[in-house]
Design a protein around this motif. Structure first.
Motif, mmCIF file in Angstrom:
data_model
loop_
_atom_site.group_PDB
_atom_site.id
_atom_site.type_symbol
_atom_site.label_atom_id
_atom_site.label_comp_id
_atom_site.label_asym_id
_atom_site.label_seq_id
_atom_site.Cartn_x
_atom_site.Cartn_y
_atom_site.Cartn_z
ATOM 1 N N LEU A 16 0.837 -1.194 0.000
ATOM 2 C CA LEU A 16 0.000 0.000 0.000
ATOM 3 C C LEU A 16 0.875 1.249 0.000
ATOM 4 C CD1 LEU A 16 -2.790 1.404 0.388
ATOM 5 C CD2 LEU A 16 -2.387 1.234 2.830
ATOM 6 N N ARG A 17 1.906 1.206 0.844
ATOM 7 C CA ARG A 17 2.751 2.383 0.965
ATOM 8 C C ARG A 17 3.438 2.677 -0.370
ATOM 9 N NH1 ARG A 17 6.299 3.379 6.148
ATOM 10 N NH2 ARG A 17 6.993 1.266 5.802
ATOM 11 N N GLU A 18 3.920 1.599 -1.002
ATOM 12 C CA GLU A 18 4.586 1.784 -2.291
ATOM 13 C C GLU A 18 3.639 2.366 -3.317
ATOM 14 O OE1 GLU A 18 6.601 -1.750 -3.817
ATOM 15 O OE2 GLU A 18 7.739 -1.608 -1.946
ATOM 16 N N GLU A 19 2.441 1.794 -3.316
ATOM 17 C CA GLU A 19 1.469 2.233 -4.305
ATOM 18 C C GLU A 19 1.117 3.698 -4.086
ATOM 19 O OE1 GLU A 19 0.368 0.489 -6.850
ATOM 20 O OE2 GLU A 19 -0.819 2.188 -7.538
ATOM 21 N N TYR A 20 0.941 4.048 -2.805
ATOM 22 C CA TYR A 20 0.521 5.419 -2.511
ATOM 23 C C TYR A 20 1.614 6.413 -2.887
ATOM 24 C CZ TYR A 20 -1.098 9.521 -0.079
ATOM 25 O OH TYR A 20 -1.501 10.803 0.208
ATOM 26 N N ASN A 21 2.845 6.079 -2.507
ATOM 27 C CA ASN A 21 3.940 7.013 -2.776
ATOM 28 C C ASN A 21 4.376 6.975 -4.223
ATOM 29 O OD1 ASN A 21 4.075 8.011 -0.189
ATOM 30 N ND2 ASN A 21 5.335 6.284 0.499
ATOM 31 N N GLY A 22 4.059 5.889 -4.916
ATOM 32 C CA GLY A 22 4.493 5.763 -6.306
ATOM 33 C C GLY A 22 3.413 6.242 -7.258
#
Lengths: 272, 509
Positions: free
Chosen positions: A13-19
């Motif tokens: 989730l974090r990757e998706e949000y920041n990416g």
């Protein structure tokens, strides 16, 4: 084990949000996360047997992403729900958890949201919860100052504030606030001025073109007609004019008077 | 309950001691005896009022008792139970530490000691203890905890209060209800001093539920107030509001003290939520319901008055001058008087000065957040003055007079004031001035009608409330014995009325 699963999902989730931040993808991940969080022993009701800081931190950050996503998605209601859940982590666990760097941003947004929905009572209730040493933070000062200006009627300052929003996330709520303020300004204008020039009206009402103004005037007239309080009509000519619609002089309502008198009589009867 | 039935026939007997009670000098032991006697009578005759009176004696006793007195009484009155042992243990520990601190034993204790030994000042018949042992236990427990609270021994107070409350819970006696309520009160106070108020929230909730199920009015009122206080201590206004909306304050409760506190808390909640006229109504009623003696409950009245002043200002009214002239409150209200002056003259600068110089005081009083909101009222008052004195004034001048940043700011503020009906005026934007309108004739509108109705309605309401508050004697009065009892009771009521005037300090903090 739910936690290991959750950590994995959380990283995704974090990757998706920041990416890339594809809203639909994030939402799907969020939903899965929420199910996992609900199974955390620290979160479950009745009172947690052991508080695991790690679990709570994951839960908190997930909810924070949820709140940000709702703002990006312009979904006010879901934003409100996330904030209500987050408040538990911000206040009740304030001793167990290190403060979140996103906390003030989210609370600031929430305050702006309450302000833009004209829920001033809740705004103050919420503000009282925030410890006074945090209130000097610029993210919180902004909504607080705005509220003060709104209360004073200093709409000029509100308009100026629109151009120097401290955080990009705030602008969504600012836009909502502007439309609330616009109606307040409109009410002030029609009461205080016989007529104003178009340029001033455009600036005061935060509109761009004369066409917008005409449309707004039309909608104002219509709204008041529907509400039955049609006293002042807006007309856009060379200037914006407010024309008094003739109304009857206020009469003493006879039914009300009747009700009162009969009520007095009954009460007196009871006494004698 | 069982005990009550069994001893019903003994009824007239304890009355004798009653008559003697006014005799001076009052000693701690003697007074305690009277209190226990009152509790006994109250239980036997099923008069909760007597028990309440015993509780009211605490405020006298707490000022006179020393550790030694307490220890002696606990040893004398209570039966041997683990509960007693723990109370004694706590007191002995306290006594020792006191002895270490001051080498010669404190004099007042020494003086009181012999008098409690001699039988005469302790007019309580020993066999009564058996019936009301639970009540004695809790009553003495309350005294012990109160003592610790007064001495600021928070740790001891907390553990003592825990002990007393758990003991009270272990009995299932309705006659204990008023005592239990007081025990919870002590518990909350002890935890508050220790800064651990949030920990007992669940306990209080459970106690409130129990009290509601048992129709224990005193308990309900006490718990409700304690819960509200608990929430407000952490600024949890939302939760407090939810609690209030889901519960009702028990009607028919004699103690107006609890009701006054309840109103005060509601007033505070409403003030935060900008419902000022509601808040003001609640606060003024709270002040009126509070005991009127010059010394009793002064702190409560002060807090309520301060809050009421600020709320009244927020409503756009100016508080009555006489508010500040009350002898016993005068000094503490001076900062608020300055605020009122600033608002009245509409002087933004002096308002800011007063606010800055008294910020700590306002913060302590919990009124700072309300006073911050006053700024717009100051502006409005200033505008009103300008409006009265000038028929036409430029916006730049208005800005200057009010201490605003620019004419554009002033324009918006004047606009809002016109909308809110604060002033009657119109603005000319092109020439940048404000033109006052002639005052409209209020007597042509229905304003007088409304004002008149409001007053008539108030009078009628007052009359109805007075009728409701009246008490009537019980129906059956044929028996000679009952007449005797009634006379007795009337005497008590008279005595009680006198005492109530003095009020109950303990209910306020």
């Amino acid at each position: 084990m739910a936690t290991a699963d959750a950590v994995q999902k959380f990283n995704m989730l974090r990757e998706e949000y920041n990416g890339a931040c594809d809203i639909n993808k994030c939402k799907a991940l969020l939903n899965e996360m929420k199910v996992l969080i609900a199974q955390f022993p620290s979160v479950a009701l009745p009172p947690p047997s052991e508080v695991s800081q790690k679990e709570l931190l994951i839960a908190r950050e997930t909810l924070e992403y949820g709140a940000f996503l709702s703002v990006r998605n312009e979904d006010v209601q879901s934003f409100e729900r996330y904030v209500v859940q987050l408040k538990m982590y911000y206040y009740d666990y304030s001793k167990e958890l290190p403060p979140s760097q996103r906390q003030l941003i989210i609370l600031g947004m929430y305050l702006l949201h309450l302000l833009s929905s004209n829920r001033i009572g809740e705004f103050h209730t919420e503000l009282e919860l925030i410890p006074s040493e945090l209130r000097s933070n610029v993210n919180l000062k902004f909504p607080v100052a705005l509220e003060q200006h709104l209360m004073d009627g200093n709409y000029n300052k509100v308009i100026n504030a629109k151009t120097n929003v401290p955080l990009p996330q705030y602008s969504f709520f600012m836009d909502r606030l502007v439309s609330t303020v616009r109606h307040k300004v409109a009410a002030c204008l029609e009461k205080s001025y016989p007529s104003v020039d178009i340029a001033f009206a455009l600036r005061a009402l935060m509109l761009d073109t004369e066409e917008d103004l005409k449309r707004f005037a039309e909608s104002e007239n219509q709204r008041k007609q529907e509400q039955g309080a049609f006293e002042i009509r807006w007309e856009v000519k060379e200037r914006l004019e407010f024309q008094q619609v003739m109304t009857q002089k206020p009469e003493i309502s006879s039914t009300e008077l009747l009700h009162h008198t009969i009520a007095y009589a009954t009460e007196l009867e009871r006494i004698v | 309950m069982k005990g009550e039935g069994k001893d019903a026939e003994k009824e007239p007997e304890p009355k004798v001691a009653e008559d003697k009670k006014i005799k001076p000098p009052r000693t701690f032991a003697g007074d305690l005896g009277i209190s226990l006697e009152l509790i006994h009578n109250g239980i036997v005759t099923k008069e909760v009022r007597l028990v309440n009176r015993a509780l009211r004696n605490i405020s006298w006793q707490r000022r006179r008792m020393g550790v030694a007195d307490l220890l002696k009484m606990v040893k004398l009155v209570l039966k041997n139970t683990p509960y007693k042992e723990r109370l004694v243990g706590m007191l002995e520990g306290q006594q020792q530490s006191e002895d270490v601190e001051m080498a010669p034993p404190p004099l007042p204790n020494g003086v009181a000691a012999p008098s409690s030994h001699s039988p005469s000042p302790f007019p309580f018949h020993e066999h009564h203890f058996d019936i009301i042992m639970p009540e004695c236990e809790i009553y003495l427990g309350i005294l012990v905890v109160t003592h610790f609270v007064d001495k600021k021994l928070t740790q001891k107070a907390v553990s003592g209060a825990d002990l007393v409350v758990s003991r009270a819970k272990s009995y299932n006696r309705r006659s204990l209800d008023p005592l239990t309520a007081r025990a919870y009160f002590c518990l909350s106070r002890a935890y508050e001093l220790d800064g651990r108020l949030s920990e007992i929230r669940e306990d209080l909730m459970a106690a409130y539920r129990t009290a509601s199920l048992h129709h224990d009015l005193v308990g309900q009122a006490t718990q409700l107030n304690l819960l509200l206080r608990n929430y407000l201590a952490y600024n949890l206004y939302e939760m407090a509001l939810k609690l209030v909306s889901k519960t009702t304050f028990p009607e028919n409760l004699r103690s107006s003290a609890q009701y006054a506190r309840y109103l005060f808390y509601i007033g505070r909640i409403k003030a935060v939520q900008l419902e000022y006229s509601d808040a003001h109504g609640k606060l003024t009623t709270a002040i009126r319901k509070a005991p009127q003696g010059p010394k009793t409950a002064r702190g409560f009245r002060l807090a309520a008055t301060k809050m009421a002043i600020v709320v009244e200002l927020l409503m756009g009214d100016i508080p009555d001058r006489s508010t500040f002239n009350q002898e016993e409150l005068k000094k503490s209200l001076s900062a608020y008087e300055a605020i009122v002056q600033a608002v009245r003259t509409g002087d933004l600068h002096s308002f800011k000065n007063v606010m800055d110089s008294n910020e700590d005081l306002f913060k302590r009083d919990g009124t700072l957040f309300l006073i911050r909101r006053l700024q717009s009222n100051v502006i409005k008052a200033g505008l009103r003055l300008i409006n009265l004195s000038y028929s036409r004034i430029s916006l730049a001048d208005v800005a200057m007079k009010l201490g605003l940043d620019s004419a554009a700011d002033a324009e918006g503020i004047v606009g809002k004031a016109i909308l809110d009906g604060v002033i009657e005026a119109s603005i000319d934007h092109d020439k940048q001035y404000v033109q006052s309108k002639a005052n409209t004739d209020v007597y042509a509108s229905d304003e007088p009608l409304k004002a008149f109705h409001k007053r008539v309605y108030f009078c009628l309401q007052l009359h109805n409330d007075a009728v409701k508050a009246m008490q009537y004697p019980d129906e059956k009065t044929d028996d000679a014995e009952e007449a005797e009892i009634r006379r007795q009771r009337e005497k008590e009521i008279l005595a009680q009325a006198g005492e109530e005037e003095g009020g109950d300090d303990m209910d306020f903090f």
